[in-house]
Design a protein around this motif. Structure first.
Motif, short mmCIF file in Angstrom:
data_model
loop_
_atom_site.label_atom_id
_atom_site.label_comp_id
_atom_site.label_asym_id
_atom_site.label_seq_id
_atom_site.Cartn_x
_atom_site.Cartn_y
_atom_site.Cartn_z
N ARG A 149 9.10 -12.41 -1.22
CA ARG A 149 9.33 -13.30 -2.36
C ARG A 149 9.27 -14.74 -1.89
N GLY A 150 8.74 -15.61 -2.76
CA GLY A 150 8.67 -17.02 -2.43
C GLY A 150 8.33 -17.86 -3.64
N ASN A 151 8.24 -19.17 -3.41
CA ASN A 151 7.80 -20.11 -4.43
C ASN A 151 6.41 -20.57 -4.05
N MET A 152 5.46 -20.40 -4.97
CA MET A 152 4.07 -20.68 -4.67
C MET A 152 3.52 -21.71 -5.64
N LEU A 208 3.08 -22.20 -0.06
CA LEU A 208 4.08 -21.14 -0.17
C LEU A 208 5.33 -21.57 0.59
N ASP A 209 6.41 -21.78 -0.14
CA ASP A 209 7.68 -22.22 0.46
C ASP A 209 7.49 -23.43 1.38
N GLY A 210 6.68 -24.39 0.91
CA GLY A 210 6.47 -25.63 1.65
C GLY A 210 5.38 -25.61 2.70
N GLN A 211 4.78 -24.46 2.96
CA GLN A 211 3.73 -24.33 3.97
C GLN A 211 2.38 -24.07 3.30
N ASN A 237 3.53 -24.29 -10.22
CA ASN A 237 4.44 -23.65 -9.28
C ASN A 237 5.11 -22.45 -9.94
N ALA A 261 7.67 -18.69 -9.12
CA ALA A 261 8.36 -17.74 -8.26
C ALA A 261 7.48 -16.50 -8.23
#
Length: 139
Positions: free
Chosen positions: A50-53, A63-66, A93, A95
């Motif tokens: 799971r992440g924020n994209m 993805l999660d800042g990367q 953006n 989830a």
């Protein structure tokens, strides 16, 4: 010659216009009806993360800042579980649940609904194997 009002062309035209007016009034109401598929919770593979994209373009996401790269055959599913093109989501953006291919690139993405976001990815259901050689899934 006197025509009966039912057969007069203007009355026919008015009848057609009435049908269009009613259709235009009822069409927006269909959005009030619940979408059956949106109310069911999807099943995700056990290896899903799971992440924020944030979608940058057709092949890049953050993805999660990367900064990450999508695989050439990536499948992105929206909240209604329909496949969408990554470039149609540029600048937005979400989830997400996702997993990677053998090369480490993001291969599968599910944009989450609010109900899916509230579920714990690992504790939503016990992992269970579907048989020899098949994937493990989380409900």
């Amino acid at each position: 010659m006197h025509l009966h009002p039912v057969w007069h062309p203007l009355f026919k035209l008015a009848g057609c216009a009435l049908v269009w007016i009613v259709a235009a009034a009822v069409a927006p109401m269909s959005s009030w009806l619940p979408d059956a598929q949106a109310q069911t919770l999807r099943t995700f593979p056990a290896r899903a993360l799971r992440g924020n994209m944030t979608f940058v373009d057709a092949v890049h996401v953050v993805l999660d800042g990367q900064q990450e790269r999508l695989s050439p055959g990536v499948r992105v599913r929206n909240q209604q579980n329909r496949i969408v093109f990554p470039n149609s989501l540029s600048g937005r953006n979400f989830a997400v649940n996702y997993f990677r291919d053998a090369a480490g690139r993001i291969n599968e993405v599910w944009i989450l609904t609010p109900a899916e976001m509230s579920r714990d990815l690992r504790k939503s259901a016990p992992n269970r194997l579907q048989g020899a050689g098949s994937a493990s899934y989380i409900n």
